[in-house]
Design a protein around this motif. Structure first.
Motif, PDB file in Angstrom:
ATOM      1  N   PHE A   8       8.388  37.121  67.794  1.00 26.88           N
ATOM      2  CA  PHE A   8       7.921  35.954  67.036  1.00 26.88           C
ATOM      3  C   PHE A   8       6.451  36.071  66.658  1.00 26.88           C
ATOM      4  O   PHE A   8       5.782  35.077  66.415  1.00 26.88           O
ATOM      5  N   SER A   9       5.945  37.284  66.613  1.00 29.64           N
ATOM      6  CA  SER A   9       4.538  37.512  66.309  1.00 29.64           C
ATOM      7  C   SER A   9       4.238  37.173  64.853  1.00 29.64           C
ATOM      8  O   SER A   9       5.042  37.393  63.956  1.00 29.64           O
ATOM      9  N   HIS A  10       3.039  36.651  64.623  1.00 35.98           N
ATOM     10  CA  HIS A  10       2.599  36.371  63.260  1.00 35.98           C
ATOM     11  C   HIS A  10       1.859  37.556  62.656  1.00 35.98           C
ATOM     12  O   HIS A  10       1.481  37.522  61.489  1.00 35.98           O
ATOM     13  N   ILE A  11       1.637  38.589  63.467  1.00 39.94           N
ATOM     14  CA  ILE A  11       1.041  39.820  62.952  1.00 39.94           C
ATOM     15  C   ILE A  11       2.146  40.580  62.236  1.00 39.94           C
ATOM     16  O   ILE A  11       3.149  40.954  62.832  1.00 39.94           O
ATOM     17  N   ASP A  12       1.989  40.778  60.951  1.00 42.02           N
ATOM     18  CA  ASP A  12       3.068  41.333  60.133  1.00 42.02           C
ATOM     19  C   ASP A  12       3.552  42.699  60.612  1.00 42.02           C
ATOM     20  O   ASP A  12       4.764  42.941  60.659  1.00 42.02           O
ATOM     21  N   ALA A  13       2.646  43.583  60.963  1.00 45.32           N
ATOM     22  CA  ALA A  13       3.064  44.930  61.378  1.00 45.32           C
ATOM     23  C   ALA A  13       3.905  44.884  62.646  1.00 45.32           C
ATOM     24  O   ALA A  13       4.915  45.571  62.762  1.00 45.32           O
ATOM     25  N   VAL A  14       3.499  44.061  63.605  1.00 45.42           N
ATOM     26  CA  VAL A  14       4.238  43.948  64.869  1.00 45.42           C
ATOM     27  C   VAL A  14       5.581  43.285  64.627  1.00 45.42           C
ATOM     28  O   VAL A  14       6.620  43.754  65.109  1.00 45.42           O
TER      29      VAL A  14
END
Length: 59
Positions: free
Chosen positions: A37-43
């Motif tokens: 559920f990360s908001h960091i696109d790459a992750v």
């Protein structure tokens, strides 16, 4: 010729087993909760692509 057997997994106490299971559970929660559920696109995209490759429903 003689053979010797070596016991690699001596006795594991129930407290040690509980600690191992607790740490694995925390790692699983971290992976699902942070990476999934990360908001960091790459992750997020890496986790998303992996879920699709393992046929895990994510939508």
């Amino acid at each position: 010729m003689t053979t010797a057997s070596v016991s690699l997994g001596a006795s594991v106490s129930s407290q040690s087993r509980f600690m191992q299971l607790a740490l694995v559970a925390l790692l699983g929660i971290f992976v699902v909760g942070f990476v999934g559920f990360s908001h960091i696109d790459a992750v997020h995209n890496a986790a998303h692509d992996y879920r699709h490759s393992m046929a895990f429903p994510c939508h």
